[in-house]
Design a protein around this motif. Structure first.
Motif, mmCIF file in Angstrom:
data_model
loop_
_atom_site.group_PDB
_atom_site.id
_atom_site.type_symbol
_atom_site.label_atom_id
_atom_site.label_comp_id
_atom_site.label_asym_id
_atom_site.label_seq_id
_atom_site.Cartn_x
_atom_site.Cartn_y
_atom_site.Cartn_z
ATOM 1 N N LYS A 229 39.476 39.966 33.134
ATOM 2 C CA LYS A 229 40.651 39.590 33.909
ATOM 3 C C LYS A 229 40.226 38.618 35.010
ATOM 4 N N PRO A 230 40.807 37.421 35.044
ATOM 5 C CA PRO A 230 40.450 36.479 36.107
ATOM 6 C C PRO A 230 40.599 37.131 37.481
ATOM 7 N N ALA A 231 39.578 36.976 38.324
ATOM 8 C CA ALA A 231 39.587 37.639 39.621
ATOM 9 C C ALA A 231 38.654 36.922 40.580
ATOM 10 N N THR A 232 38.839 37.192 41.846
ATOM 11 C CA THR A 232 37.856 36.790 42.848
ATOM 12 C C THR A 232 37.085 38.042 43.243
ATOM 13 N N ILE A 233 35.775 37.878 43.379
ATOM 14 C CA ILE A 233 34.913 39.010 43.706
ATOM 15 C C ILE A 233 34.031 38.622 44.891
ATOM 16 N N LYS A 234 34.105 39.418 45.936
ATOM 17 C CA LYS A 234 33.285 39.187 47.122
ATOM 18 C C LYS A 234 32.088 40.112 47.099
ATOM 19 N N THR A 254 39.726 41.144 43.601
ATOM 20 C CA THR A 254 41.146 40.795 43.663
ATOM 21 C C THR A 254 41.546 40.107 42.372
ATOM 22 N N GLU A 255 42.411 40.749 41.592
ATOM 23 C CA GLU A 255 42.861 40.158 40.333
ATOM 24 C C GLU A 255 43.784 38.975 40.606
ATOM 25 N N LEU A 256 43.636 37.933 39.784
ATOM 26 C CA LEU A 256 44.448 36.726 39.929
ATOM 27 C C LEU A 256 45.525 36.691 38.847
ATOM 28 N N ASN A 257 46.645 36.095 39.188
ATOM 29 C CA ASN A 257 47.737 35.974 38.230
ATOM 30 C C ASN A 257 47.491 34.747 37.355
ATOM 31 N N LYS A 258 46.423 34.807 36.566
ATOM 32 C CA LYS A 258 46.036 33.689 35.701
ATOM 33 C C LYS A 258 45.748 34.189 34.300
ATOM 34 N N THR A 259 45.890 33.291 33.346
ATOM 35 C CA THR A 259 45.538 33.630 31.960
ATOM 36 C C THR A 259 44.035 33.574 31.789
#
Length: 263
Positions: A229-234, A254-259
């Motif tokens: 699942k596309p996400a940002t990870i710190k 944080t999951e992103l609303n992306k394909t």
């Protein structure tokens, strides 16, 4: 007066009428053209195979220094003062640990010891992995302790990407992408395959980060809901020679609303 409408019954009259013949010819031609066009369109819709390699039908023997912080690896010298850390995997959807149990009975602490492992190599984009299929093919070459890879602290970073199963993604499955591979990746990582964060920078260059918790320990089960699942990870990024490691807290995903670009 003859009826112009043709009616064909095979057991009464074996011959086809002119109109029936023409209809069958057009139907056959249309069907062939439809199949050809559909095949061409389908081929263009498929993603190209990666130039990854999985040596399923051949086994290679490698020798190096074993270490497992955070995951089982073999530090192999490939040139003077140049080393590659080969990620160790088990057969199927398993970690390398079940295949190391026998050798661990002989030597409890394997870290820094020289091991020889014969298995199937997987390599792609600068990363090398090896699949162990038999614990008899893991042997202790030396009990003297060798230098382990040093970790260099980089910084705290927020990275955007997707969590992948490196075994299938790096070469076992081709192309190793698509929705069906997400469930496969979940099973692989739950079985002990190390989770990896795959990222791509602005120059379209890929980089890969082994994921751990903040203590630098394996994080397989906690990461399962976020795979593919596309996400940002710190997290805290460290360099371990030819690998990067990112230490994270699950709450910093944080999951992103992306394909998904991978799954």
């Amino acid at each position: 007066m003859k009826n112009k409408n043709e009616f064909y019954v095979s057991y009464i009259d074996g011959s086809l009428g002119t109109k029936t013949k023409q209809t069958l010819k057009w139907f056959a031609l249309s069907a062939v053209l439809l199949i050809i066009v559909s095949a061409i369109l389908f081929s263009f819709s498929q993603k190209p195979f990666k130039n990854s390699t999985f040596e399923l039908l051949s086994e290679t023997k490698i020798t190096g220094s074993f270490h497992e912080k955070p995951y089982p690896m073999l530090r192999v010298q490939i040139a003077e003062n140049t080393f590659k850390n080969v990620l160790l995997l088990g057969f199927g959807k398993s970690s390398a640990n079940p295949f190391l149990e026998k050798i661990r009975k002989e030597v409890k602490d394997l870290n820094g010891k020289t091991l020889s492992i014969e298995g199937n190599l997987i390599y792609y984009n600068g990363k090398t992995l090896i699949q162990i299929t038999d614990d008899e093919k893991v042997t202790l070459s030396s009990t003297s302790k060798n230098r382990l890879p040093q970790k260099e602290m980089i910084s705290t970073m927020t990275l955007e990407g997707e969590i992948i199963d490196p075994k299938c993604y790096f070469g076992v499955m081709k192309p190793g992408k698509g929705k069906i591979h997400r469930s496969c990746a979940v099973r692989c990582i739950s079985g002990g395959i190390p989770p990896v964060l795959a990222t791509t920078d602005k120059n379209n260059l890929s980089q890969y980060f082994l994921l751990t918790n903040l203590k630098g320990e394996p994080i397989n089960h906690d990461i399962l809901p976020y795979i593919g699942k596309p996400a940002t990870i710190k997290g805290i990024v460290e360099r371990m020679e030819d690998w990067y490691v990112i230490k994270i807290d699950i709450s910093n995903i944080t999951e992103l609303n992306k394909t998904s670009k991978i799954y």
